[in-house]
Design a protein around this motif. Structure first.
Motif, PDB file in Angstrom:
ATOM      1  N   SER A  17      -4.018  11.236  -8.669  1.00 58.53           N
ATOM      2  CA  SER A  17      -5.406  10.788  -8.824  1.00 58.53           C
ATOM      3  C   SER A  17      -5.682   9.587  -7.937  1.00 58.53           C
ATOM      4  O   SER A  17      -6.752   9.491  -7.318  1.00 58.53           O
ATOM      5  CB  SER A  17      -5.691  10.437 -10.286  1.00 58.53           C
ATOM      6  OG  SER A  17      -5.632  11.588 -11.086  1.00 58.53           O
ATOM      7  N   GLN A  18      -4.731   8.675  -7.859  1.00 62.20           N
ATOM      8  CA  GLN A  18      -4.882   7.500  -6.995  1.00 62.20           C
ATOM      9  C   GLN A  18      -5.014   7.933  -5.546  1.00 62.20           C
ATOM     10  O   GLN A  18      -5.838   7.413  -4.806  1.00 62.20           O
ATOM     11  CB  GLN A  18      -3.691   6.549  -7.177  1.00 62.20           C
ATOM     12  CG  GLN A  18      -3.694   5.345  -6.270  1.00 62.20           C
ATOM     13  CD  GLN A  18      -3.003   5.577  -4.941  1.00 62.20           C
ATOM     14  OE1 GLN A  18      -2.064   6.349  -4.820  1.00 62.20           O
ATOM     15  NE2 GLN A  18      -3.492   4.905  -3.918  1.00 62.20           N
ATOM     16  N   GLN A  19      -4.208   8.895  -5.139  1.00 58.75           N
ATOM     17  CA  GLN A  19      -4.271   9.396  -3.768  1.00 58.75           C
ATOM     18  C   GLN A  19      -5.638  10.037  -3.485  1.00 58.75           C
ATOM     19  O   GLN A  19      -6.224   9.814  -2.422  1.00 58.75           O
ATOM     20  CB  GLN A  19      -3.148  10.411  -3.521  1.00 58.75           C
ATOM     21  CG  GLN A  19      -1.761   9.811  -3.554  1.00 58.75           C
ATOM     22  CD  GLN A  19      -1.523   8.900  -2.374  1.00 58.75           C
ATOM     23  OE1 GLN A  19      -1.477   9.345  -1.242  1.00 58.75           O
ATOM     24  NE2 GLN A  19      -1.402   7.612  -2.634  1.00 58.75           N
ATOM     25  N   ALA A  20      -6.134  10.806  -4.447  1.00 61.67           N
ATOM     26  CA  ALA A  20      -7.445  11.446  -4.285  1.00 61.67           C
ATOM     27  C   ALA A  20      -8.559  10.403  -4.209  1.00 61.67           C
ATOM     28  O   ALA A  20      -9.493  10.525  -3.407  1.00 61.67           O
ATOM     29  CB  ALA A  20      -7.701  12.423  -5.438  1.00 61.67           C
ATOM     30  N   HIS A  24     -11.007   9.836  -1.105  1.00 59.00           N
ATOM     31  CA  HIS A  24     -12.450   9.928  -1.287  1.00 59.00           C
ATOM     32  C   HIS A  24     -13.165   8.714  -0.703  1.00 59.00           C
ATOM     33  O   HIS A  24     -14.235   8.832  -0.097  1.00 59.00           O
ATOM     34  CB  HIS A  24     -12.779  10.076  -2.777  1.00 59.00           C
ATOM     35  CG  HIS A  24     -14.237  10.168  -3.063  1.00 59.00           C
ATOM     36  ND1 HIS A  24     -14.949  11.344  -2.914  1.00 59.00           N
ATOM     37  CD2 HIS A  24     -15.135   9.230  -3.460  1.00 59.00           C
ATOM     38  CE1 HIS A  24     -16.216  11.123  -3.222  1.00 59.00           C
ATOM     39  NE2 HIS A  24     -16.354   9.852  -3.561  1.00 59.00           N
ATOM     40  N   TYR A  25     -12.579   7.537  -0.883  1.00 61.11           N
ATOM     41  CA  TYR A  25     -13.192   6.299  -0.391  1.00 61.11           C
ATOM     42  C   TYR A  25     -12.526   5.774   0.877  1.00 61.11           C
ATOM     43  O   TYR A  25     -12.589   4.581   1.175  1.00 61.11           O
ATOM     44  CB  TYR A  25     -13.143   5.221  -1.476  1.00 61.11           C
ATOM     45  CG  TYR A  25     -14.129   5.456  -2.594  1.00 61.11           C
ATOM     46  CD1 TYR A  25     -15.495   5.322  -2.374  1.00 61.11           C
ATOM     47  CD2 TYR A  25     -13.690   5.815  -3.862  1.00 61.11           C
ATOM     48  CE1 TYR A  25     -16.401   5.542  -3.399  1.00 61.11           C
ATOM     49  CE2 TYR A  25     -14.594   6.029  -4.893  1.00 61.11           C
ATOM     50  CZ  TYR A  25     -15.949   5.885  -4.657  1.00 61.11           C
ATOM     51  OH  TYR A  25     -16.837   6.099  -5.667  1.00 61.11           O
ATOM     52  N   LEU A  30     -10.556   0.678   1.381  1.00 61.61           N
ATOM     53  CA  LEU A  30      -9.890   0.304   0.131  1.00 61.61           C
ATOM     54  C   LEU A  30      -8.730   1.267  -0.135  1.00 61.61           C
ATOM     55  O   LEU A  30      -8.814   2.457   0.164  1.00 61.61           O
ATOM     56  CB  LEU A  30     -10.888   0.336  -1.030  1.00 61.61           C
ATOM     57  CG  LEU A  30     -12.050  -0.648  -0.905  1.00 61.61           C
ATOM     58  CD1 LEU A  30     -13.097  -0.367  -1.970  1.00 61.61           C
ATOM     59  CD2 LEU A  30     -11.543  -2.074  -1.006  1.00 61.61           C
ATOM     60  N   LYS A  31      -7.651   0.763  -0.707  1.00 61.18           N
ATOM     61  CA  LYS A  31      -6.444   1.574  -0.888  1.00 61.18           C
ATOM     62  C   LYS A  31      -6.218   2.025  -2.335  1.00 61.18           C
ATOM     63  O   LYS A  31      -5.511   2.986  -2.569  1.00 61.18           O
ATOM     64  CB  LYS A  31      -5.210   0.785  -0.433  1.00 61.18           C
ATOM     65  CG  LYS A  31      -5.282   0.330   1.010  1.00 61.18           C
ATOM     66  CD  LYS A  31      -5.249   1.487   1.962  1.00 61.18           C
ATOM     67  CE  LYS A  31      -5.275   0.994   3.393  1.00 61.18           C
ATOM     68  NZ  LYS A  31      -5.732   1.952   4.324  1.00 61.18           N
ATOM     69  N   PHE A  32      -6.756   1.290  -3.312  1.00 58.63           N
ATOM     70  CA  PHE A  32      -6.582   1.643  -4.728  1.00 58.63           C
ATOM     71  C   PHE A  32      -5.099   1.803  -5.075  1.00 58.63           C
ATOM     72  O   PHE A  32      -4.692   2.759  -5.722  1.00 58.63           O
ATOM     73  CB  PHE A  32      -7.358   2.914  -5.093  1.00 58.63           C
ATOM     74  CG  PHE A  32      -8.829   2.800  -4.823  1.00 58.63           C
ATOM     75  CD1 PHE A  32      -9.667   2.211  -5.757  1.00 58.63           C
ATOM     76  CD2 PHE A  32      -9.374   3.265  -3.640  1.00 58.63           C
ATOM     77  CE1 PHE A  32     -11.031   2.090  -5.511  1.00 58.63           C
ATOM     78  CE2 PHE A  32     -10.736   3.143  -3.387  1.00 58.63           C
ATOM     79  CZ  PHE A  32     -11.559   2.554  -4.328  1.00 58.63           C
ATOM     80  N   THR A  33      -4.279   0.881  -4.622  1.00 56.49           N
ATOM     81  CA  THR A  33      -2.829   1.007  -4.790  1.00 56.49           C
ATOM     82  C   THR A  33      -2.386   0.854  -6.244  1.00 56.49           C
ATOM     83  O   THR A  33      -3.006   0.137  -7.030  1.00 56.49           O
ATOM     84  CB  THR A  33      -2.077  -0.035  -3.952  1.00 56.49           C
ATOM     85  OG1 THR A  33      -2.516  -1.342  -4.344  1.00 56.49           O
ATOM     86  CG2 THR A  33      -2.328   0.167  -2.471  1.00 56.49           C
ATOM     87  N   LEU A  34      -1.323   1.568  -6.552  1.00 56.76           N
ATOM     88  CA  LEU A  34      -0.666   1.397  -7.850  1.00 56.76           C
ATOM     89  C   LEU A  34       0.306   0.242  -7.679  1.00 56.76           C
ATOM     90  O   LEU A  34       1.323   0.365  -7.016  1.00 56.76           O
ATOM     91  CB  LEU A  34       0.104   2.664  -8.240  1.00 56.76           C
ATOM     92  CG  LEU A  34      -0.721   3.921  -8.482  1.00 56.76           C
ATOM     93  CD1 LEU A  34       0.186   5.096  -8.781  1.00 56.76           C
ATOM     94  CD2 LEU A  34      -1.670   3.699  -9.647  1.00 56.76           C
TER      95      LEU A  34
END
Length: 162
Positions: A17-20, A24-25, A30-34
């Protein structure tokens, strides 16, 4: 030799989900990293699942779990290939340290260090420092190899290694 464990399906789903989300963005940069607290909590959950550990009665910085004999354990993790565990001065010092490396795409968690925390602090961290210090991963691997399994926390008997 490091221990390798399978990541649970909800963790794999979270990574996907993080990768998607990042894809998407992607136009935003932005990377939305875990990272940070979430990765640390995943590591603590895996430690509780695969080792005979329990949560401490009272949470203390630097102590994430307790062994059946009452020894303290600090659990650290990273999803970055070249990053060792990060330490902050002034926090509690545990007897044992577990350091997980997460290979999210492969769905695996490798325990790169399982042993006493004192040698890591004595050999890989400066005597005094401020802020957060990340331990050199190659040096941590070398130390783990040098120390061997003599002080490693044992896995639960039902743990299955892929």
């Amino acid at each position: 030799m490091p221990t390798v464990l399978s990541l649970p399906q909800p963790v794999i789903d979270l990574w996907r989900s993080q990768q998607a989300l990042a894809k998407h963005y992607s136009h935003t940069g932005l990377k939305f990293t875990l990272d940070g607290r979430l990765v640390g909590d995943i590591a603590e959950a895996l430690a509780l699942e695969h080792f005979d550990l329990s949560l401490p009665a009272k949470r203390t910085k630097g102590v994430d779990a307790m062994t059946a004999s009452g020894d303290s354990v600090q659990v650290k993790a990273s999803g970055l290939k070249n990053a060792g565990p990060a330490f902050t001065p002034g926090t509690g010092i545990a007897r044992y340290l577990l350091f997980f490396y997460f290979d999210f795409p492969a769905g695996l968690a490798t325990i790169l260090y399982n042993g006493l925390e004192a040698p890591v602090r004595a050999q890989l961290l400066p005597k005094e420092w401020t802020g957060t210090r990340v331990v050199n991963l190659a040096a941590l691997r070398d130390l783990a190899h040098e120390l061997g399994d003599a002080n490693a926390l044992p896995l639960k008997k039902q743990t299955v290694i892929p």
